[in-house]
Design a protein around this motif. Structure first.
Motif, mmCIF file in Angstrom:
data_model
loop_
_atom_site.group_PDB
_atom_site.id
_atom_site.type_symbol
_atom_site.label_atom_id
_atom_site.label_comp_id
_atom_site.label_asym_id
_atom_site.label_seq_id
_atom_site.Cartn_x
_atom_site.Cartn_y
_atom_site.Cartn_z
ATOM 1 N N VAL A 289 0.827 -1.203 0.000
ATOM 2 C CA VAL A 289 0.000 0.000 0.000
ATOM 3 C C VAL A 289 0.864 1.257 0.000
ATOM 4 O O VAL A 289 0.497 2.264 -0.618
ATOM 5 C CB VAL A 289 -1.022 0.021 1.169
ATOM 6 C CG1 VAL A 289 -2.126 -0.973 0.914
ATOM 7 C CG2 VAL A 289 -0.381 -0.201 2.503
ATOM 8 N N VAL A 290 2.037 1.186 0.654
ATOM 9 C CA VAL A 290 2.928 2.347 0.594
ATOM 10 C C VAL A 290 3.378 2.579 -0.849
ATOM 11 O O VAL A 290 3.399 3.712 -1.340
ATOM 12 C CB VAL A 290 4.150 2.165 1.523
ATOM 13 C CG1 VAL A 290 5.189 3.241 1.265
ATOM 14 C CG2 VAL A 290 3.720 2.193 2.978
ATOM 15 N N ALA A 291 3.694 1.475 -1.540
ATOM 16 C CA ALA A 291 4.161 1.609 -2.926
ATOM 17 C C ALA A 291 3.066 2.201 -3.820
ATOM 18 O O ALA A 291 3.339 3.024 -4.691
ATOM 19 C CB ALA A 291 4.617 0.259 -3.457
ATOM 20 N N ILE A 292 1.818 1.769 -3.598
ATOM 21 C CA ILE A 292 0.727 2.310 -4.414
ATOM 22 C C ILE A 292 0.494 3.772 -4.061
ATOM 23 O O ILE A 292 0.339 4.629 -4.943
ATOM 24 C CB ILE A 292 -0.555 1.478 -4.229
ATOM 25 C CG1 ILE A 292 -0.326 0.047 -4.722
ATOM 26 C CG2 ILE A 292 -1.715 2.114 -4.994
ATOM 27 C CD1 ILE A 292 -1.511 -0.867 -4.534
ATOM 28 N N ALA A 293 0.501 4.059 -2.757
ATOM 29 C CA ALA A 293 0.315 5.449 -2.331
ATOM 30 C C ALA A 293 1.385 6.334 -2.954
ATOM 31 O O ALA A 293 1.116 7.445 -3.394
ATOM 32 C CB ALA A 293 0.372 5.534 -0.808
ATOM 33 N N ARG A 294 2.605 5.792 -3.010
ATOM 34 C CA ARG A 294 3.717 6.531 -3.591
ATOM 35 C C ARG A 294 3.438 6.908 -5.050
ATOM 36 O O ARG A 294 3.713 8.019 -5.490
ATOM 37 C CB ARG A 294 4.966 5.661 -3.508
ATOM 38 C CG ARG A 294 6.184 6.256 -4.099
ATOM 39 C CD ARG A 294 7.351 5.312 -3.901
ATOM 40 N NE ARG A 294 8.228 5.412 -5.035
ATOM 41 C CZ ARG A 294 8.926 6.487 -5.331
ATOM 42 N NH1 ARG A 294 8.864 7.544 -4.552
ATOM 43 N NH2 ARG A 294 9.695 6.533 -6.390
ATOM 44 N N GLU B 247 0.379 -7.025 -10.516
ATOM 45 C CA GLU B 247 0.026 -8.023 -9.503
ATOM 46 C C GLU B 247 0.008 -7.443 -8.097
ATOM 47 O O GLU B 247 0.731 -7.907 -7.215
ATOM 48 C CB GLU B 247 1.022 -9.187 -9.550
ATOM 49 C CG GLU B 247 1.054 -9.845 -10.903
ATOM 50 C CD GLU B 247 0.736 -11.322 -10.830
ATOM 51 O OE1 GLU B 247 0.149 -11.738 -9.817
ATOM 52 O OE2 GLU B 247 1.058 -12.025 -11.793
ATOM 53 N N PRO B 248 -0.827 -6.445 -7.864
ATOM 54 C CA PRO B 248 -0.768 -5.782 -6.556
ATOM 55 C C PRO B 248 -1.268 -6.655 -5.412
ATOM 56 O O PRO B 248 -0.942 -6.406 -4.261
ATOM 57 C CB PRO B 248 -1.673 -4.561 -6.737
ATOM 58 C CG PRO B 248 -2.609 -4.956 -7.807
ATOM 59 C CD PRO B 248 -1.854 -5.871 -8.720
ATOM 60 N N THR B 249 -2.064 -7.679 -5.705
ATOM 61 C CA THR B 249 -2.640 -8.452 -4.610
ATOM 62 C C THR B 249 -2.000 -9.827 -4.466
ATOM 63 O O THR B 249 -2.439 -10.630 -3.653
ATOM 64 C CB THR B 249 -4.151 -8.643 -4.839
ATOM 65 O OG1 THR B 249 -4.338 -9.342 -6.069
ATOM 66 C CG2 THR B 249 -4.875 -7.322 -4.891
#
Lengths: 260, 441
Positions: A151-156, A169-171
């Motif tokens: 989630v940090v990477a996506i938020a970034r 493949e986020p999940t």
């Protein structure tokens, strides 16, 4: 939905030596649309994403951005266009804290000096709006769990207000609740008008959040489906390349057994 | 919520807690707009006020986040031992000599810390320091060039040499270890060539280089003034930073913590100032070293350039994807190491009042690296601060001077310094294991 796609690939091909990784691939993504990119291992999903992200420049074909052809030869080109990519290996710095990682490469400065206060305030704001819960924004990434890192990477990727977000493949490595959080996050990206390309092996995730499913098979397009009107079986048969395959055989067998 | 009772220890702070980045009194992110979402019970919530600070400190110790504590304890032990053997050890003159002598090694150590932060090594700093001394001496003494110009030329040469190593490492892709090992040999030969057959060039003790280690601000106001500036500067920056954090609505540190830290700094600063004033006053060398430490620490922690260096030490791939020009940062870091190597070389030349053939040889390189590591810089990159150079070089120089006071010969010095270095890396490895099990490394 806008008429002109944010991103369109026209006849994109990519070779690595003797391997033809992509052949004449077409793809369109509109603003406020989640396109799931599916395909078996080796179908060319990662290669396609890397061509869009500028890691591998394309050999043939055209990449169109808002209707006009653009050259994407290095990651920086893609970033400047407004394409944010979250790779499977998250590429975070273990030794730097959450705030530092979120703003890595685009630090906020005040009179030439890092503005830690403003960065921390914005980081908290961002994590709050995305309902992301982590122990502290000031701990090194090393102390976070895999899901928290995701989630940090996506938020970034959201910080630069990108037009297009690519999630690889986020999940894949996440638990039940964190998968739901990431899917929520994907829907929030769509509501905010971002275009999203979602790579996933998980049909449940694809059916849950995607609008369109683009299937790749052996480096070629193998159909683009509307999620609402397409059954999971149709998508799977497009992925495996035949209506007769291991998955359908199994389904038929189970049906037959159920009918007995 | 008590930290001790937390079933799972999720590490909450990092070493930044000791560095001025404030930490949260209550640091669980607000459950966004939904009151029914409970705060995760595993999250560490620090108690408000001073009690929370003590609790935090205890927890960090248990989690293996020792920071500078082992070095400080080691330094106290070293001082206690040598003082019991010879009461002159903690005398003003001996301490003053230690502080002045440590600057040459310390400057080079600052440079090597930049390289270690990348997770690389520079073995050439000893030889480069010798080149710097030789260039200065030959230009100013033999050719009569203005000494300031000679010093500038030497510094520029150091930076260029470092950048050259950086080029072969970052651009060509040769291992930094091998490139700088080649540099060690090459630049040592270069220095001997520059010095010529004569071998030793004496330096004017009253010149720019000569005064580096011999000039003292004899007015007692200088040492006290520096202490006051340091303490006030620290307090103001911490206090104002905290006020900004409060205004922005993000967690800030309790005032009592800032006051305690300032008080500890004040005790140390004034103790050193009193010591200098009992001898000849504030040494120029120490003032320059202090300025370099403050400036480089600021560069590393408060600028985006420093953030890039730390990021490269953490993950090269992540840095590249964040748009950091990896090659340029690497080359610049090696240039910095070369620059500080040549600064150290000038201090070394000043101390022995000559540029000679043995400059930069012997145990200098090992001491420089040992100082950085003893001070707490990780050999694996990404962790360390330039203040580590101060602590590490204090330990090494104290041992050298303490043993010299006892008349113990060099072989024993080497063995003891080696033992201390080994003890440091052992402590480092053990604490890193503890940190891993506490989810912190």
């Amino acid at each position: 939905m806008s008429a002109t796609p944010v991103l369109a690939l026209r006849g994109v091909s990519k070779r690595f030596g003797a391997v033809q990784a992509l052949t004449d691939v077409e793809l369109e993504v509109h603003a406020g649309e989640v396109v799931a990119l599916v395909g078996d291992n080796g179908a060319g999903k990662s290669t396609l994403v890397k061509t869009i992200a500028g890691v591998h420049p394309i050999d043939e074909g055209v990449i169109e951005w808002n209707g006009s052809a653009v050259a994407v030869n290095k990651p920086h080109d893609a970033q400047n266009l407004g394409i944010a990519t979250v790779y499977q290996d998250l590429a975070l710095c273990d030794n730097i804290d959450v705030v530092g990682n979120l703003f890595l490469g685009r630090e906020i400065k005040r009179r030439g000096v890092l503005d830690e206060v403003e960065m921390e305030r914005r980081a908290r704001e961002l994590l709050d709006t995305l309902s992301i819960r982590i122990p502290s924004v000031r701990i090194p990434i090393a102390s976070l769990s895999g899901g928290q890192r995701q989630v940090v990477a996506i938020a970034r990727s959201m910080l630069g207000e990108p037009r297009l977000v690519i999630l690889d493949e986020p999940t894949a490595a996440l638990g039940v609740e964190q998968t739901a959080q990431v899917l929520d996050l994907v829907e929030r990206l769509r509501e905010r008008g971002h275009a999203v390309i979602l790579i996933s092996h998980n049909m449940a995730d694809v059916k849950a959040v995607a609008d369109k499913v683009a299937v790749l098979r052996l480096g070629r397009n193998n159909g683009v489906f509307d999620v609402r009107t397409t059954s999971q079986e149709e998508i799977i048969s497009a992925i495996t390349g035949a209506t007769e395959n291991a998955v359908t055989r199994r389904a038929a067998r189970t049906n037959a057994e159920a009918q007995k | 919520m008590s930290i001790e009772k937390s079933p799972v220890s999720v590490g909450k702070t990092d070493t930044a807690n000791t560095t001025g980045k404030a930490h949260a009194p209550v640091d669980a992110p607000a459950a966004a707009g939904d009151a029914t979402v409970a705060i995760d019970p595993r999250l560490l919530v620090r108690e408000q006020g001073f009690a929370g600070y003590i609790g935090e400190f205890k927890r960090k110790m248990r989690a293996g986040d020792l920071g500078a504590t082992p070095v400080v304890i080691g330094l106290i032990v070293i001082c206690a031992i040598f003082q019991s053997l010879n009461s002159a050890f903690l005398g003003a003159e001996n301490l003053n000599n230690i502080f002045v002598a440590m600057v040459a090694t310390g400057m080079m150590s600052v440079g090597i810390i930049f390289v270690l932060l990348l997770g690389e090594i520079d073995l050439s700093v000893g030889s480069v320091s010798g080149v710097s001394a030789a260039i200065t001496a030959v230009l100013s003494v033999t050719h009569g060039v203005n000494e300031w110009l000679a010093v500038l030329a030497a510094l520029a040469a150091g930076a260029v040499i470092g950048a050259l190593h950086g080029f072969f490492f970052a651009r060509i892709g040769a291992p930094a270890f091998a490139v700088t090992l080649a540099g060690l040999l090459f630049w040592n030969g270069f220095m001997l060539q520059v010095l010529g057959s004569n071998g030793t060039i004496n330096i004017d003790g009253e010149g720019v280089v000569g005064k580096l280690t011999t000039y003292y601000f004899s007015d007692i106001a200088a040492a006290y003034g520096l202490a006051v500036v340091a303490v006030a500067g620290y307090f103001l920056s911490a206090f104002l930073g905290n006020r900004r954090r409060e205004a922005a609505g993000i967690p800030s540190r309790p005032l009592s913590e800032i006051v305690l830290r300032t008080a500890l700094l004040a005790i140390a600063a004034f103790a050193v100032a009193i010591m200098f004033n009992q001898y000849k006053g504030l040494p120029l060398a120490v003032l320059l070293f202090a300025i370099v430490l403050v400036a480089t620490d600021f560069l590393l922690r408060r600028t985006s350039y420093g953030r890039k260096i730390l990021a490269l030490g953490g993950s090269v791939e992540a840095s590249r994807r964040a748009g950091i020009n990896v090659t340029a940062v690497r080359i610049s870091v090696f240039a910095i190491a070369g620059l500080f190597a040549s600064v150290g070389g000038l201090f070394w030349a000043s101390k022995i009042a000559a540029a000679n053939q043995s400059a930069g040889a012997g145990d200098l390189l090992m001491n420089v690296i040992a100082a950085a590591v003893i001070g707490g810089t990780s050999l694996f990159g990404g962790r360390g601060r330039t203040w580590n150079a101060l602590l590490g070089v204090l330990v090494i120089t104290s041992i050298q001077y303490g043993l010299a006071l006892q008349g113990i010969a060099t072989p024993i010095q080497y063995m003891i310094t080696g033992g201390v270095l080994l003890a440091t890396v052992v402590i480092d490895s053990v604490t890193r294991k503890t940190q891993k099990s506490a989810g912190r490394a």
